[in-house]
Motif scaffolding. Structure first.
Motif, PDB file in Angstrom:
ATOM      1  N   ALA A   1       0.917  -1.286  -0.016  1.00 38.56           N
ATOM      2  CA  ALA A   1      -0.013  -0.118   0.027  1.00 38.56           C
ATOM      3  C   ALA A   1       0.835   1.377   0.103  1.00 38.56           C
ATOM      4  CB  ALA A   1      -1.071   0.013   1.189  1.00 38.56           C
ATOM      5  N   PHE A   2       1.954   1.099   0.745  1.00 41.80           N
ATOM      6  CA  PHE A   2       2.830   2.090   0.861  1.00 41.80           C
ATOM      7  C   PHE A   2       3.472   2.655  -0.666  1.00 41.80           C
ATOM      8  CE2 PHE A   2       3.575   1.354   5.510  1.00 41.80           C
ATOM      9  CZ  PHE A   2       2.913   2.614   6.041  1.00 41.80           C
ATOM     10  N   ILE A   3       3.922   1.497  -1.206  1.00 40.56           N
ATOM     11  CA  ILE A   3       4.642   1.799  -2.411  1.00 40.56           C
ATOM     12  C   ILE A   3       3.714   2.102  -3.726  1.00 40.56           C
ATOM     13  CG2 ILE A   3       5.715   0.099  -4.529  1.00 40.56           C
ATOM     14  CD1 ILE A   3       6.884  -1.540  -2.381  1.00 40.56           C
ATOM     15  N   ALA A   4       2.154   1.542  -3.665  1.00 43.14           N
ATOM     16  CA  ALA A   4       1.227   1.944  -4.511  1.00 43.14           C
ATOM     17  C   ALA A   4       1.077   3.457  -4.308  1.00 43.14           C
ATOM     18  CB  ALA A   4       0.057   1.120  -4.270  1.00 43.14           C
ATOM     19  N   ALA A   5       0.933   3.815  -3.110  1.00 44.72           N
ATOM     20  CA  ALA A   5       0.720   5.302  -2.673  1.00 44.72           C
ATOM     21  C   ALA A   5       1.736   6.183  -3.384  1.00 44.72           C
ATOM     22  CB  ALA A   5       0.352   5.575  -1.416  1.00 44.72           C
ATOM     23  N   GLU A   6       2.865   5.667  -3.426  1.00 48.81           N
ATOM     24  CA  GLU A   6       4.068   6.483  -3.718  1.00 48.81           C
ATOM     25  C   GLU A   6       4.128   6.580  -5.234  1.00 48.81           C
ATOM     26  OE1 GLU A   6       6.942   7.128   0.074  1.00 48.81           O
ATOM     27  OE2 GLU A   6       7.016   5.288  -1.039  1.00 48.81           O
ATOM     28  N   LEU A   7       3.928   5.309  -5.928  1.00 49.24           N
ATOM     29  CA  LEU A   7       4.189   5.454  -7.249  1.00 49.24           C
ATOM     30  C   LEU A   7       3.042   5.738  -8.220  1.00 49.24           C
ATOM     31  CD1 LEU A   7       6.189   2.046  -7.628  1.00 49.24           C
ATOM     32  CD2 LEU A   7       6.953   4.265  -7.432  1.00 49.24           C
ATOM     33  N   ILE A   8       1.709   5.342  -7.805  1.00 49.98           N
ATOM     34  CA  ILE A   8       0.684   5.835  -8.546  1.00 49.98           C
ATOM     35  C   ILE A   8       0.781   7.427  -8.921  1.00 49.98           C
ATOM     36  CG2 ILE A   8      -1.925   6.049  -8.577  1.00 49.98           C
ATOM     37  CD1 ILE A   8      -2.143   3.408  -7.350  1.00 49.98           C
ATOM     38  N   GLY A   9       0.575   7.487 -10.350  1.00 50.91           N
ATOM     39  CA  GLY A   9       0.564   9.031 -10.739  1.00 50.91           C
ATOM     40  C   GLY A   9       1.736   9.626 -10.793  1.00 50.91           C
ATOM     41  N   LEU A  10       3.053   8.629 -10.490  1.00 49.59           N
ATOM     42  CA  LEU A  10       4.135   9.129 -10.830  1.00 49.59           C
ATOM     43  C   LEU A  10       4.289   9.445 -12.412  1.00 49.59           C
ATOM     44  CD1 LEU A  10       7.005   9.632  -9.459  1.00 49.59           C
ATOM     45  CD2 LEU A  10       7.608   7.485  -9.789  1.00 49.59           C
ATOM     46  N   LYS A  11       4.840  10.705 -12.843  1.00 50.74           N
ATOM     47  CA  LYS A  11       5.221  10.833 -14.195  1.00 50.74           C
ATOM     48  C   LYS A  11       6.386  10.649 -14.717  1.00 50.74           C
ATOM     49  CE  LYS A  11       1.486  14.536 -14.561  1.00 50.74           C
ATOM     50  NZ  LYS A  11       0.636  13.546 -15.038  1.00 50.74           N
TER      51      LYS A  11
ATOM     52  N   GLY B   1      17.341   3.639  -9.779  1.00 50.33           N
ATOM     53  CA  GLY B   1      18.589   4.200  -9.387  1.00 50.33           C
ATOM     54  C   GLY B   1      18.847   4.600  -7.873  1.00 50.33           C
ATOM     55  N   LYS B   2      19.736   5.447  -7.547  1.00 53.76           N
ATOM     56  CA  LYS B   2      19.923   5.902  -6.175  1.00 53.76           C
ATOM     57  C   LYS B   2      18.717   6.754  -5.945  1.00 53.76           C
ATOM     58  CE  LYS B   2      25.015   5.537  -6.040  1.00 53.76           C
ATOM     59  NZ  LYS B   2      26.155   6.283  -5.873  1.00 53.76           N
ATOM     60  N   ARG B   3      17.847   7.186  -6.642  1.00 53.31           N
ATOM     61  CA  ARG B   3      16.794   7.958  -6.629  1.00 53.31           C
ATOM     62  C   ARG B   3      15.682   7.325  -5.857  1.00 53.31           C
ATOM     63  NH1 ARG B   3      14.928  10.161 -11.793  1.00 53.31           N
ATOM     64  NH2 ARG B   3      15.083   8.187 -12.556  1.00 53.31           N
ATOM     65  N   TRP B   4      15.473   6.045  -5.827  1.00 50.69           N
ATOM     66  CA  TRP B   4      14.445   5.581  -5.072  1.00 50.69           C
ATOM     67  C   TRP B   4      14.195   5.807  -3.742  1.00 50.69           C
ATOM     68  CZ3 TRP B   4      14.153   2.763  -0.702  1.00 50.69           C
ATOM     69  CH2 TRP B   4      15.403   2.161  -0.179  1.00 50.69           C
ATOM     70  N   ILE B   5      15.049   6.153  -3.103  1.00 51.34           N
ATOM     71  CA  ILE B   5      14.998   6.704  -1.745  1.00 51.34           C
ATOM     72  C   ILE B   5      14.191   7.989  -1.595  1.00 51.34           C
ATOM     73  CG2 ILE B   5      17.164   7.937  -1.395  1.00 51.34           C
ATOM     74  CD1 ILE B   5      15.699   5.863   1.001  1.00 51.34           C
ATOM     75  N   ARG B   6      14.045   8.722  -2.772  1.00 49.72           N
ATOM     76  CA  ARG B   6      13.279   9.980  -2.722  1.00 49.72           C
ATOM     77  C   ARG B   6      11.891   9.672  -3.544  1.00 49.72           C
ATOM     78  NH1 ARG B   6      15.504  14.804  -1.367  1.00 49.72           N
ATOM     79  NH2 ARG B   6      17.473  14.895  -0.766  1.00 49.72           N
TER      80      ARG B   6
ATOM     81  N   PHE C   1      12.380  -5.514  -2.656  1.00 48.23           N
ATOM     82  CA  PHE C   1      11.936  -4.294  -2.888  1.00 48.23           C
ATOM     83  C   PHE C   1      13.145  -3.166  -3.017  1.00 48.23           C
ATOM     84  CE2 PHE C   1       7.618  -4.672  -0.207  1.00 48.23           C
ATOM     85  CZ  PHE C   1       7.149  -5.330  -1.317  1.00 48.23           C
ATOM     86  N   ILE C   2      14.041  -3.328  -2.346  1.00 49.70           N
ATOM     87  CA  ILE C   2      15.126  -2.552  -2.318  1.00 49.70           C
ATOM     88  C   ILE C   2      15.983  -2.783  -3.802  1.00 49.70           C
ATOM     89  CG2 ILE C   2      17.517  -1.862  -1.458  1.00 49.70           C
ATOM     90  CD1 ILE C   2      16.216  -2.527   1.525  1.00 49.70           C
ATOM     91  N   ALA C   3      16.258  -4.124  -4.062  1.00 47.58           N
ATOM     92  CA  ALA C   3      17.008  -4.390  -5.099  1.00 47.58           C
ATOM     93  C   ALA C   3      16.152  -3.812  -6.348  1.00 47.58           C
ATOM     94  CB  ALA C   3      17.174  -5.786  -5.282  1.00 47.58           C
ATOM     95  N   SER C   4      14.769  -4.028  -6.289  1.00 49.67           N
ATOM     96  CA  SER C   4      13.892  -3.699  -7.424  1.00 49.67           C
ATOM     97  C   SER C   4      14.046  -2.242  -7.761  1.00 49.67           C
ATOM     98  CB  SER C   4      12.582  -4.300  -7.147  1.00 49.67           C
ATOM     99  OG  SER C   4      12.601  -5.759  -7.346  1.00 49.67           O
ATOM    100  N   MET C   5      13.699  -1.560  -6.732  1.00 50.28           N
ATOM    101  CA  MET C   5      13.724   0.009  -6.771  1.00 50.28           C
ATOM    102  C   MET C   5      14.813   0.563  -7.261  1.00 50.28           C
ATOM    103  SD  MET C   5      10.920   0.980  -6.006  1.00 50.28           S
ATOM    104  CE  MET C   5       9.263   0.531  -4.906  1.00 50.28           C
ATOM    105  N   THR C   6      16.078  -0.162  -6.867  1.00 47.05           N
ATOM    106  CA  THR C   6      17.426   0.347  -7.283  1.00 47.05           C
ATOM    107  C   THR C   6      17.554   0.189  -8.732  1.00 47.05           C
ATOM    108  OG1 THR C   6      18.558  -0.176  -5.211  1.00 47.05           O
ATOM    109  CG2 THR C   6      19.788   0.092  -7.101  1.00 47.05           C
ATOM    110  N   ILE C   7      17.220  -1.140  -9.191  1.00 46.23           N
ATOM    111  CA  ILE C   7      16.977  -1.540 -10.790  1.00 46.23           C
ATOM    112  C   ILE C   7      16.052  -0.489 -11.472  1.00 46.23           C
ATOM    113  CG2 ILE C   7      16.460  -3.085 -12.411  1.00 46.23           C
ATOM    114  CD1 ILE C   7      17.406  -5.335 -10.406  1.00 46.23           C
TER     115      ILE C   7
END
Length: 315
Positions: free
Chosen positions: A45-55, A125-130, A116-122
């Motif tokens: 739910a956290f991941i979906a809330a942050e990614l949905i609508g991301l341009k 990149g390092k921007r996943w933390i933001r 999650f961390i490996a996938s987000m990094t792929i």
């Protein structure tokens, strides 16, 4: 549309292990923080809330790269039911593990956090933390808390147990203030006497919600890190969240006491309620609080942009 589709595909791949576990092993999704995979749903739910609508368009090659990672997690989930879980239980004594269920669920969250961390990094990149830090950090934080409970059970980890007697005293005060029964305390033990007779309730740091404060701090710091807002507003939101989380923890202990005083002193019934009383309060509170902060700041930024445009229409 391509941007939206790539985000949807990314979410589908990230969610596939969770959906698989929910479909094949639904009984494992207890809301108890150390009793099941209920936290998987909140992480998604956290991941979906942050990614949905991301341009942002994600290249197809990156999406394909994380599919084997998702498959590996699914293989791990299947392996647990084919003997891997029994093996983990069998080796627990070698590490002097006393709380075996925290030990076994710990590995679930370690695997999911790594995925999650490996996938987000792929993907980012390092921007996943933001871009989307809450889900990965929540699962990693839960794995850390489960490891602490496994290796340092009950009150053996002194610093985390330090605040518990104060929370217990506050609960005793509230019981007296609301006239719901009789209660006294000694250290981390409450002596309750209500409609169903006496009951001694020993409170350790996980039951007091100390683990939720640690997870809140990790998730909230990562969440605020990615927000482009003034530092004083970040501090203000963090403090408000701390107050809210402490309040939820107080309500948690009070609800456990009310159950004993007014509902039942049966140990099995109490344990069933105890298993869900914390997460069913904390996780929705954390999710709603993050949504409120996002809503307030999005609305504030839009107002600032409108005001700026009115002052200088050329911009």
């Amino acid at each position: 549309m391509l941007q939206n589709k790539s985000i949807i595909f990314a979410l589908a791949i990230l969610a596939s292990p969770v959906i698989f576990a929910l479909a094949v092993f639904p009984d494992s999704f207890s809301l108890g923080w150390n009793q099941g995979r209920g936290g998987f749903l909140f992480a998604m739910a956290f991941i979906a809330a942050e990614l949905i609508g991301l341009k942002l368009e994600i290249p197809k090659k990156k999406l394909l790269t994380i599919i084997p990672l998702a498959a590996a997690v699914i293989v791990y989930l299947i392996a647990l039911h084919l003997g891997l879980k029994d093996y983990l239980v069998s080796i627990a004594p070698q590490f002097h593990i006393q709380v075996v269920y925290s030990w076994t669920w710990m590995w679930d969250f370690i695997v999911l956090a790594a995925f999650f961390i490996a996938s987000m990094t792929i993907l980012f990149g390092k921007r996943w933390i933001r871009i989307s830090p809450a889900g990965p950090i929540y699962t990693a934080g839960t794995a850390i808390i489960l490891s602490l409970d496994a290796f340092f059970p009950y009150d053996s980890l002194g610093p985390l147990q330090y605040v518990v007697p104060y929370l217990v005293k506050l609960d005793v005060f509230l019981i007296g203030a609301f006239h719901v029964g009789h209660a006294t305390s000694q250290g981390n033990v409450m002596f309750l006497n209500g409609d169903h007779g006496p009951f001694a309730l020993q409170v350790f740091w996980p039951s007091a919600g100390v683990h939720s404060m640690i997870i809140y701090s990790l998730v909230m710091m990562a969440f605020l890190l990615k927000m482009n807002i003034p530092r004083n507003r970040k501090i203000g939101y963090f403090v408000m969240g701390v107050v809210g989380t402490i309040t939820v923890n107080v309500i948690r202990i009070f609800s456990l006491s009310i159950f004993v005083l007014k509902v039942s002193t049966n140990v099995n019934e109490f344990e069933s309620f105890h298993g869900i009383a914390g997460e069913i309060m904390f996780l929705p509170w954390l999710f709603i609080f993050l949504l409120i902060v996002t809503y307030i700041e999005t609305k504030r930024i839009k107002k600032l942009e409108i005001a700026k445009h009115e002052q200088d229409p050329s911009k």
